[in-house]
Design a protein around this motif. Sequence first.
Motif, PDB file in Angstrom:
ATOM      1  N   PHE A 144      -3.721   0.388 -19.044  1.00 54.28           N
ATOM      2  CA  PHE A 144      -2.949   0.953 -17.958  1.00 54.28           C
ATOM      3  C   PHE A 144      -1.633   1.090 -18.533  1.00 54.28           C
ATOM      4  O   PHE A 144      -1.383   0.302 -19.253  1.00 54.28           O
ATOM      5  CB  PHE A 144      -3.039   0.420 -16.601  1.00 54.28           C
ATOM      6  N   ASP A 145      -0.945   2.065 -18.044  1.00 57.15           N
ATOM      7  CA  ASP A 145       0.792   1.791 -18.310  1.00 57.15           C
ATOM      8  C   ASP A 145       1.081   0.755 -17.350  1.00 57.15           C
ATOM      9  O   ASP A 145       0.932   0.263 -16.660  1.00 57.15           O
ATOM     10  CB  ASP A 145       1.254   3.055 -17.488  1.00 57.15           C
ATOM     11  N   VAL A 146       2.003  -0.008 -18.370  1.00 64.65           N
ATOM     12  CA  VAL A 146       2.747  -1.294 -17.974  1.00 64.65           C
ATOM     13  C   VAL A 146       3.921  -1.096 -17.370  1.00 64.65           C
ATOM     14  O   VAL A 146       4.647  -2.110 -16.994  1.00 64.65           O
ATOM     15  CB  VAL A 146       2.600  -2.364 -19.145  1.00 64.65           C
ATOM     16  N   ARG A 147       4.482   0.213 -17.314  1.00 69.21           N
ATOM     17  CA  ARG A 147       5.710   0.413 -16.735  1.00 69.21           C
ATOM     18  C   ARG A 147       5.796   0.138 -15.068  1.00 69.21           C
ATOM     19  O   ARG A 147       4.884   0.289 -14.325  1.00 69.21           O
ATOM     20  CB  ARG A 147       6.354   1.987 -16.923  1.00 69.21           C
ATOM     21  N   PRO A 148       7.002  -0.667 -14.983  1.00 70.30           N
ATOM     22  CA  PRO A 148       6.963  -1.267 -13.389  1.00 70.30           C
ATOM     23  C   PRO A 148       6.827   0.009 -12.248  1.00 70.30           C
ATOM     24  O   PRO A 148       6.194  -0.301 -11.250  1.00 70.30           O
ATOM     25  CB  PRO A 148       8.284  -1.846 -13.334  1.00 70.30           C
ATOM     26  N   GLU A 149       7.284   1.237 -12.839  1.00 66.84           N
ATOM     27  CA  GLU A 149       7.380   2.267 -11.653  1.00 66.84           C
ATOM     28  C   GLU A 149       6.098   2.732 -11.576  1.00 66.84           C
ATOM     29  O   GLU A 149       5.698   3.524 -10.614  1.00 66.84           O
ATOM     30  CB  GLU A 149       8.385   3.312 -11.995  1.00 66.84           C
ATOM     31  N   SER A 150       5.048   2.555 -12.440  1.00 62.60           N
ATOM     32  CA  SER A 150       3.687   3.213 -12.408  1.00 62.60           C
ATOM     33  C   SER A 150       2.749   2.270 -12.385  1.00 62.60           C
ATOM     34  O   SER A 150       1.481   2.917 -11.905  1.00 62.60           O
ATOM     35  CB  SER A 150       3.450   4.118 -13.443  1.00 62.60           C
ATOM     36  N   ARG A 151       2.636   1.031 -12.655  1.00 63.21           N
ATOM     37  CA  ARG A 151       1.776   0.285 -13.059  1.00 63.21           C
ATOM     38  C   ARG A 151       0.822  -0.226 -11.739  1.00 63.21           C
ATOM     39  O   ARG A 151      -0.436  -0.202 -11.814  1.00 63.21           O
ATOM     40  CB  ARG A 151       2.094  -0.978 -13.746  1.00 63.21           C
ATOM     41  N   ASP A 152       1.539  -0.641 -10.684  1.00 58.32           N
ATOM     42  CA  ASP A 152       0.771  -1.103  -9.414  1.00 58.32           C
ATOM     43  C   ASP A 152       0.177   0.061  -8.802  1.00 58.32           C
ATOM     44  O   ASP A 152      -1.309   0.056  -8.439  1.00 58.32           O
ATOM     45  CB  ASP A 152       1.768  -1.417  -8.269  1.00 58.32           C
ATOM     46  N   ALA A 153       0.454   1.317  -8.754  1.00 54.73           N
ATOM     47  CA  ALA A 153      -0.389   2.452  -8.178  1.00 54.73           C
ATOM     48  C   ALA A 153      -1.614   2.723  -8.880  1.00 54.73           C
ATOM     49  O   ALA A 153      -2.657   2.788  -8.757  1.00 54.73           O
ATOM     50  CB  ALA A 153       0.469   3.803  -8.192  1.00 54.73           C
ATOM     51  N   ALA A 154      -1.346   2.538 -10.564  1.00 58.86           N
ATOM     52  CA  ALA A 154      -2.389   2.832 -11.437  1.00 58.86           C
ATOM     53  C   ALA A 154      -3.584   1.887 -11.124  1.00 58.86           C
ATOM     54  O   ALA A 154      -4.801   1.982 -11.192  1.00 58.86           O
ATOM     55  CB  ALA A 154      -1.917   2.799 -12.991  1.00 58.86           C
ATOM     56  N   ILE A 155      -3.188   0.411 -11.098  1.00 60.36           N
ATOM     57  CA  ILE A 155      -3.920  -0.442 -10.797  1.00 60.36           C
ATOM     58  C   ILE A 155      -4.811  -0.279  -9.652  1.00 60.36           C
ATOM     59  O   ILE A 155      -5.961  -0.613  -9.603  1.00 60.36           O
ATOM     60  CB  ILE A 155      -3.416  -2.166 -10.960  1.00 60.36           C
ATOM     61  N   ARG A 156      -4.309   0.176  -8.546  1.00 61.92           N
ATOM     62  CA  ARG A 156      -5.138   0.253  -7.278  1.00 61.92           C
ATOM     63  C   ARG A 156      -6.100   1.244  -7.511  1.00 61.92           C
ATOM     64  O   ARG A 156      -7.316   1.209  -6.879  1.00 61.92           O
ATOM     65  CB  ARG A 156      -4.105   0.409  -6.204  1.00 61.92           C
ATOM     66  N   GLN A 157      -5.891   2.396  -8.133  1.00 56.06           N
ATOM     67  CA  GLN A 157      -6.440   3.504  -8.364  1.00 56.06           C
ATOM     68  C   GLN A 157      -7.713   3.232  -9.161  1.00 56.06           C
ATOM     69  O   GLN A 157      -8.820   3.579  -8.865  1.00 56.06           O
ATOM     70  CB  GLN A 157      -5.636   4.674  -8.883  1.00 56.06           C
ATOM     71  N   MET A 158      -7.586   2.359 -10.143  1.00 57.06           N
ATOM     72  CA  MET A 158      -8.623   1.961 -11.101  1.00 57.06           C
ATOM     73  C   MET A 158      -9.448   1.176 -10.517  1.00 57.06           C
ATOM     74  O   MET A 158     -10.765   1.151 -10.650  1.00 57.06           O
ATOM     75  CB  MET A 158      -8.094   1.097 -12.402  1.00 57.06           C
ATOM     76  N   ILE A 159      -9.027   0.174  -9.431  1.00 57.50           N
ATOM     77  CA  ILE A 159      -9.935  -0.821  -8.942  1.00 57.50           C
ATOM     78  C   ILE A 159     -10.641  -0.060  -7.889  1.00 57.50           C
ATOM     79  O   ILE A 159     -11.858  -0.265  -7.688  1.00 57.50           O
ATOM     80  CB  ILE A 159      -9.005  -2.137  -8.164  1.00 57.50           C
ATOM     81  N   ASN A 160     -10.092   0.958  -7.342  1.00 54.49           N
ATOM     82  CA  ASN A 160     -10.667   1.793  -6.153  1.00 54.49           C
ATOM     83  C   ASN A 160     -11.993   2.463  -6.711  1.00 54.49           C
ATOM     84  O   ASN A 160     -12.952   2.540  -6.614  1.00 54.49           O
ATOM     85  CB  ASN A 160      -9.994   2.972  -5.502  1.00 54.49           C
ATOM     86  N   ASP A 161     -11.606   3.109  -8.224  1.00 54.40           N
ATOM     87  CA  ASP A 161     -12.669   3.843  -8.764  1.00 54.40           C
ATOM     88  C   ASP A 161     -13.815   3.051  -9.232  1.00 54.40           C
ATOM     89  O   ASP A 161     -14.955   3.299  -9.247  1.00 54.40           O
ATOM     90  CB  ASP A 161     -12.120   4.456  -9.997  1.00 54.40           C
ATOM     91  N   ARG A 162     -13.399   1.846  -9.618  1.00 49.96           N
ATOM     92  CA  ARG A 162     -14.567   0.933 -10.394  1.00 49.96           C
ATOM     93  C   ARG A 162     -15.406   0.464  -9.189  1.00 49.96           C
ATOM     94  O   ARG A 162     -16.354   0.287  -9.443  1.00 49.96           O
ATOM     95  CB  ARG A 162     -13.781  -0.304 -10.991  1.00 49.96           C
ATOM     96  N   VAL A 163     -14.754  -0.008  -8.028  1.00 55.10           N
ATOM     97  CA  VAL A 163     -15.425  -0.577  -7.159  1.00 55.10           C
ATOM     98  C   VAL A 163     -16.317   0.543  -6.460  1.00 55.10           C
ATOM     99  O   VAL A 163     -17.642   0.259  -5.892  1.00 55.10           O
ATOM    100  CB  VAL A 163     -14.636  -1.201  -5.886  1.00 55.10           C
TER     101      VAL A 163
ATOM    102  N   ALA B  29     -16.932  -5.391  -5.153  1.00 52.93           N
ATOM    103  CA  ALA B  29     -15.941  -5.586  -3.819  1.00 52.93           C
ATOM    104  C   ALA B  29     -15.436  -6.732  -3.708  1.00 52.93           C
ATOM    105  O   ALA B  29     -14.185  -7.035  -3.207  1.00 52.93           O
ATOM    106  CB  ALA B  29     -16.723  -4.963  -2.794  1.00 52.93           C
ATOM    107  N   PRO B  30     -16.395  -7.936  -3.581  1.00 47.34           N
ATOM    108  CA  PRO B  30     -15.877  -9.097  -3.252  1.00 47.34           C
ATOM    109  C   PRO B  30     -14.788  -9.724  -4.329  1.00 47.34           C
ATOM    110  O   PRO B  30     -13.965 -10.658  -3.849  1.00 47.34           O
ATOM    111  CB  PRO B  30     -17.346  -9.965  -3.220  1.00 47.34           C
ATOM    112  N   TYR B  31     -14.723  -9.351  -5.170  1.00 54.12           N
ATOM    113  CA  TYR B  31     -13.573  -9.715  -6.388  1.00 54.12           C
ATOM    114  C   TYR B  31     -12.597  -8.765  -6.403  1.00 54.12           C
ATOM    115  O   TYR B  31     -11.398  -9.019  -7.172  1.00 54.12           O
ATOM    116  CB  TYR B  31     -14.430  -9.606  -7.778  1.00 54.12           C
TER     117      TYR B  31
END
Length: 213
Positions: A26-45, A52-54
């Motif tokens: 993912f993009d490591v820039r502060p302004e975009s990384r949190d949203a990118a991480i949330r979206q990736m986790i949602n897609d993966r789960v 999901a438990p993790y």
Amino acid sequence: MARYTAPQTIARGGFSIKVPETWWEFDVRPESRDAAIRQMINDRVRARPELAPYRETFEGFLRKASKEAWQSGALYCGCMAETFGGDTPVTGSVTVSLVGARTPSGDILPTDPNRIVAQLGVREAKREGDAWRKVTTVDIPGVGLAARTYGVEDISVPGDDRTMRVVLMQTFIPVPGQEGKVALVSGSSQILELADSFFDIFDAVTSTFRFAE
């Protein structure tokens, strides 16, 4: 730990590197990384409900890894976070940074791999459980000779006075046409008991590094 799936090629400003498709990048820039991480986790789960438990564990690890990567000047961060059927996720990361260094007098430090190796210190473990470091050179296909350190080391925690012990491999790849600069490919994990397996993984990922033409 031997499960290495078909890789994907990630291109970042002047270089490319391949990581397994199961990794998170993912993009490591502060302004975009949190949203990118949330979206990736949602897609993966959504694709793998057994994760999901993790969710909170994965999110915490990925946020921490991306923050530390940004603070260290990384241009790229790829992470693995897998359960492998166990109760505790197995985590690790690979970052790529462009670094340059000068002596206190302002002279550019050499990027010749053999000269870098001569300046890097080997560390021997005096007793079982101590930190250690080995220094060598590696030949990366399509790139050439590079200096490398690997071992179990105590590293500084960004923004903190504490240190943490990690499995660490760092490969210093001279940048063509740029005096005094190297691409630093760093692989790390806090899962010390799997050090040998992580060295194999980090070596495999680093061996795919290429400069853009």
